[in-house]
Design a protein around this motif. Structure first.
Motif, PDB file in Angstrom:
ATOM      1  N   SER A 131       0.828  -1.207   0.000  1.00  0.00           N
ATOM      2  CA  SER A 131       0.000   0.000   0.000  1.00  0.00           C
ATOM      3  C   SER A 131       0.861   1.256   0.000  1.00  0.00           C
ATOM      4  O   SER A 131       0.373   2.339  -0.324  1.00  0.00           O
ATOM      5  N   GLU A 132       2.122   1.129   0.328  1.00  0.00           N
ATOM      6  CA  GLU A 132       3.037   2.267   0.379  1.00  0.00           C
ATOM      7  C   GLU A 132       3.136   2.946  -0.986  1.00  0.00           C
ATOM      8  O   GLU A 132       3.336   2.309  -2.012  1.00  0.00           O
ATOM      9  N   GLY A 133       2.941   4.254  -0.990  1.00  0.00           N
ATOM     10  CA  GLY A 133       3.087   5.023  -2.225  1.00  0.00           C
ATOM     11  C   GLY A 133       1.874   4.977  -3.131  1.00  0.00           C
ATOM     12  O   GLY A 133       1.891   5.544  -4.216  1.00  0.00           O
ATOM     13  N   VAL A 134       0.793   4.324  -2.708  1.00  0.00           N
ATOM     14  CA  VAL A 134      -0.399   4.238  -3.536  1.00  0.00           C
ATOM     15  C   VAL A 134      -1.297   5.429  -3.228  1.00  0.00           C
ATOM     16  O   VAL A 134      -1.624   5.692  -2.071  1.00  0.00           O
ATOM     17  N   ASP A 135      -1.679   6.158  -4.277  1.00  0.00           N
ATOM     18  CA  ASP A 135      -2.608   7.275  -4.137  1.00  0.00           C
ATOM     19  C   ASP A 135      -4.012   6.720  -4.370  1.00  0.00           C
ATOM     20  O   ASP A 135      -4.464   6.591  -5.513  1.00  0.00           O
ATOM     21  N   LEU A 136      -4.700   6.369  -3.288  1.00  0.00           N
ATOM     22  CA  LEU A 136      -6.003   5.731  -3.397  1.00  0.00           C
ATOM     23  C   LEU A 136      -7.053   6.654  -4.012  1.00  0.00           C
ATOM     24  O   LEU A 136      -7.942   6.200  -4.731  1.00  0.00           O
ATOM     25  N   GLU A 137      -6.940   7.955  -3.767  1.00  0.00           N
ATOM     26  CA  GLU A 137      -7.899   8.889  -4.370  1.00  0.00           C
ATOM     27  C   GLU A 137      -7.737   8.926  -5.883  1.00  0.00           C
ATOM     28  O   GLU A 137      -8.721   8.910  -6.622  1.00  0.00           O
ATOM     29  N   ALA A 138      -6.499   8.949  -6.372  1.00  0.00           N
ATOM     30  CA  ALA A 138      -6.259   8.947  -7.821  1.00  0.00           C
ATOM     31  C   ALA A 138      -6.735   7.638  -8.438  1.00  0.00           C
ATOM     32  O   ALA A 138      -7.314   7.639  -9.530  1.00  0.00           O
ATOM     33  N   ALA A 139      -6.515   6.532  -7.752  1.00  0.00           N
ATOM     34  CA  ALA A 139      -6.974   5.238  -8.259  1.00  0.00           C
ATOM     35  C   ALA A 139      -8.490   5.198  -8.340  1.00  0.00           C
ATOM     36  O   ALA A 139      -9.057   4.721  -9.328  1.00  0.00           O
ATOM     37  N   ALA A 140      -9.161   5.731  -7.336  1.00  0.00           N
ATOM     38  CA  ALA A 140     -10.621   5.749  -7.336  1.00  0.00           C
ATOM     39  C   ALA A 140     -11.148   6.615  -8.481  1.00  0.00           C
ATOM     40  O   ALA A 140     -12.111   6.244  -9.154  1.00  0.00           O
ATOM     41  N   ARG A 141     -10.509   7.771  -8.718  1.00  0.00           N
ATOM     42  CA  ARG A 141     -10.926   8.629  -9.836  1.00  0.00           C
ATOM     43  C   ARG A 141     -10.735   7.907 -11.163  1.00  0.00           C
ATOM     44  O   ARG A 141     -11.574   7.981 -12.043  1.00  0.00           O
ATOM     45  N   GLY A 142      -9.632   7.187 -11.288  1.00  0.00           N
ATOM     46  CA  GLY A 142      -9.371   6.453 -12.527  1.00  0.00           C
ATOM     47  C   GLY A 142     -10.383   5.357 -12.758  1.00  0.00           C
ATOM     48  O   GLY A 142     -10.841   5.139 -13.880  1.00  0.00           O
TER      49      GLY A 142
ATOM     50  N   GLY B 105     -13.833   6.630 -13.873  1.00  0.00           N
ATOM     51  CA  GLY B 105     -13.922   7.249 -15.192  1.00  0.00           C
ATOM     52  C   GLY B 105     -13.770   8.747 -15.169  1.00  0.00           C
ATOM     53  O   GLY B 105     -14.177   9.421 -16.105  1.00  0.00           O
ATOM     54  N   GLY B 106     -13.212   9.279 -14.093  1.00  0.00           N
ATOM     55  CA  GLY B 106     -12.974  10.722 -14.027  1.00  0.00           C
ATOM     56  C   GLY B 106     -12.076  11.180 -15.155  1.00  0.00           C
ATOM     57  O   GLY B 106     -11.271  10.426 -15.693  1.00  0.00           O
ATOM     58  N   SER B 107     -12.223  12.434 -15.545  1.00  0.00           N
ATOM     59  CA  SER B 107     -11.432  12.966 -16.656  1.00  0.00           C
ATOM     60  C   SER B 107      -9.968  13.086 -16.262  1.00  0.00           C
ATOM     61  O   SER B 107      -9.640  13.197 -15.077  1.00  0.00           O
ATOM     62  N   PRO B 108      -9.058  13.096 -17.247  1.00  0.00           N
ATOM     63  CA  PRO B 108      -7.633  13.237 -16.940  1.00  0.00           C
ATOM     64  C   PRO B 108      -7.339  14.508 -16.139  1.00  0.00           C
ATOM     65  O   PRO B 108      -6.442  14.523 -15.316  1.00  0.00           O
ATOM     66  N   ALA B 109      -8.098  15.574 -16.378  1.00  0.00           N
ATOM     67  CA  ALA B 109      -7.882  16.812 -15.634  1.00  0.00           C
ATOM     68  C   ALA B 109      -8.193  16.633 -14.155  1.00  0.00           C
ATOM     69  O   ALA B 109      -7.613  17.272 -13.298  1.00  0.00           O
ATOM     70  N   GLN B 110      -9.142  15.735 -13.850  1.00  0.00           N
ATOM     71  CA  GLN B 110      -9.497  15.468 -12.466  1.00  0.00           C
ATOM     72  C   GLN B 110      -8.511  14.548 -11.791  1.00  0.00           C
ATOM     73  O   GLN B 110      -8.478  14.450 -10.579  1.00  0.00           O
ATOM     74  N   ARG B 111      -7.750  13.818 -12.580  1.00  0.00           N
ATOM     75  CA  ARG B 111      -6.779  12.866 -12.031  1.00  0.00           C
ATOM     76  C   ARG B 111      -5.583  13.622 -11.646  1.00  0.00           C
ATOM     77  O   ARG B 111      -4.782  13.644 -11.003  1.00  0.00           O
TER      78      ARG B 111
END
Length: 138
Positions: free
Chosen positions: A118-129, A132-138
């Motif tokens: 789990s170290e270094g994992v950006d869970l918020e970015a993964a959830a956005r990805g 289907g969030g837009s690249p600008a939101q990632r």
């Protein structure tokens, strides 16, 4: 370029099998876990079973498949590291009729329990990805 694409496809296939719990990857997974457990952070040997047969079918060579696993870095999370796995095989035929050595090398983060650290994992970015969030939101 075709050889590079084949190598990438084989590496991705190996990674998918490792994550699936499929018995075909059991021998390769054993080498990865042995490297995690080794004081030297290494594991070398021959690959056998269904995973070796898969590799041999892809390369069209019946030569033995060797595996080398090296620990690149250990994570703070106990039993977790970034590993480099190399699958090697001699006597692989080319389109030109030659027989050459062939290797596929890839890296992965792995913990002793078979999961990624789990170290270094950006869970918020993964959830956005995943949502289907837009690249600008990632």
């Amino acid at each position: 370029m075709k050889r590079r694409a084949t190598g990438l496809a084989m590496a991705l296939g190996c990674a998918v099998l490792l994550g699936s719990g499929d018995l075909a990857a059991a021998d390769l997974k054993a080498h990865l876990l042995a490297a995690l457990d080794s004081p030297e952070g290494r594991s070398d040997g021959d690959l056998s079973g269904p995973m070796a047969e898969f590799f041999q079918a892809q390369t069209r060579s019946s030569a033995a498949v060797r595996v080398q696993v090296r620990t690149l870095t250990k994570f703070a999370q106990v039993g977790c590291a970034r590993l480099q796995a190399t699958l090697l095989q001699d006597d692989v035929p080319t389109r030109e009729g030659q027989r050459v050595p062939f290797a596929v090398r890839y890296e992965l983060n792995l913990c002793r329990d078979g999961q990624p650290p789990s170290e270094g994992v950006d869970l918020e970015a993964a959830a956005r990805g995943l949502s289907g969030g837009s690249p600008a939101q990632r």
